[in-house]
Design an enzyme around this catalytic site. Structure first.
Site, PDB file in Angstrom:
ATOM      1  N   ASN A  45      69.302 -76.245  -8.409  1.00 59.86           N
ATOM      2  CA  ASN A  45      68.127 -75.774  -7.665  1.00 59.86           C
ATOM      3  C   ASN A  45      68.540 -75.460  -6.231  1.00 59.86           C
ATOM      4  O   ASN A  45      69.379 -76.145  -5.637  1.00 59.86           O
ATOM      5  CB  ASN A  45      66.964 -76.773  -7.728  1.00 59.86           C
ATOM      6  N   GLU A  47      66.623 -74.575  -2.734  1.00 63.84           N
ATOM      7  CA  GLU A  47      65.331 -74.475  -2.034  1.00 63.84           C
ATOM      8  C   GLU A  47      65.456 -73.597  -0.797  1.00 63.84           C
ATOM      9  O   GLU A  47      66.548 -73.122  -0.453  1.00 63.84           O
ATOM     10  CB  GLU A  47      64.846 -75.894  -1.695  1.00 63.84           C
ATOM     11  N   ASN A  48      64.300 -73.358  -0.167  1.00 65.71           N
ATOM     12  CA  ASN A  48      64.263 -72.452   0.977  1.00 65.71           C
ATOM     13  C   ASN A  48      63.214 -72.948   1.971  1.00 65.71           C
ATOM     14  O   ASN A  48      62.199 -73.532   1.557  1.00 65.71           O
ATOM     15  CB  ASN A  48      63.896 -71.035   0.474  1.00 65.71           C
ATOM     16  N   ALA A  49      63.444 -72.686   3.262  1.00 69.51           N
ATOM     17  CA  ALA A  49      62.484 -73.077   4.297  1.00 69.51           C
ATOM     18  C   ALA A  49      61.116 -72.462   4.020  1.00 69.51           C
ATOM     19  O   ALA A  49      60.080 -73.040   4.358  1.00 69.51           O
ATOM     20  CB  ALA A  49      63.002 -72.659   5.661  1.00 69.51           C
ATOM     21  N   TYR A  51      59.035 -72.270   1.243  1.00 69.60           N
ATOM     22  CA  TYR A  51      59.100 -73.039  -0.002  1.00 69.60           C
ATOM     23  C   TYR A  51      59.092 -72.245  -1.314  1.00 69.60           C
ATOM     24  O   TYR A  51      59.889 -72.502  -2.196  1.00 69.60           O
ATOM     25  CB  TYR A  51      57.979 -74.093  -0.052  1.00 69.60           C
ATOM     26  N   GLU A  58      67.707 -74.476 -13.807  1.00 70.07           N
ATOM     27  CA  GLU A  58      67.827 -73.847 -15.126  1.00 70.07           C
ATOM     28  C   GLU A  58      67.856 -72.330 -14.997  1.00 70.07           C
ATOM     29  O   GLU A  58      68.664 -71.655 -15.634  1.00 70.07           O
ATOM     30  CB  GLU A  58      66.634 -74.247 -16.022  1.00 70.07           C
TER      31      GLU A  58
END
Ligand code: THU
Length: 138
Positions: A45, A47-49, A51, A58
């Protein structure tokens, strides 16, 4: 799936777990997919600032395989947990189940949720995503 493939797939997922980028949820996930060419592709996974821009492990593993020219997934192992500690099974989200659906035969594709190489749950995609919509429906 056979025991050797399963162990290799779970191991590959555990090995890539350190690359998970999850500074916001602190929930680290890794996935490994086995394709019909016999190769294993991993994903984590990210993530990003902002969201919603993040992506699950997956889907990253499946898109990694697809980007390398693969079109058929035989199995997928998933591992994950808070702060990278795998204390429970990590089931794929609904969106990831649908993405798996694109590149497999749901009755035959194996999904392995693992806590370790010898503590896992195995099921088919058809069990996780019954009555699914796929390429054959179009
Ligand atoms: N996540 C996955 O990568 N796979 C799953 O199957 C469930 C959730 C990620 C998304 C997000 O980065 C974090 O876990 C918390 O939801």
């Amino acid at each position: 799936m056979n025991a050797i493939d399963r162990e290799k797939l779970i191991q590959a997922a555990f090995e890539s777990l350190k690359n998970s980028y999850a500074p916001y949820s602190c929930f680290n996930v890794a996935a490994a997919v086995l394709t019909d060419s016999g190769k294993i592709y991993t994903g984590v996974n990210v993530e990003n600032a902002s969201y919603p821009c993040g992506i699950c492990a997956e889907r990253n593993a499946i898109f990694h395989a697809a980007a390398c020219g693969e079109r058929k997934i035989i199995a997928c192992a998933v591992v994950g947990g808070k702060n990278g500690e795998v204390t429970d099974y990590c089931p794929p989200c609904g969106v990831c189940r649908q993405v798996m659906r694109e590149f497999c035969e749901p009755e035959k594709m194996t999904v392995v949720l693992a806590k370790s190489t010898d503590d896992y749950k195995e099921m088919t995609l058809a069990q996780l995503l019954p009555e699914s919509f796929g390429p054959e429906n179009l």
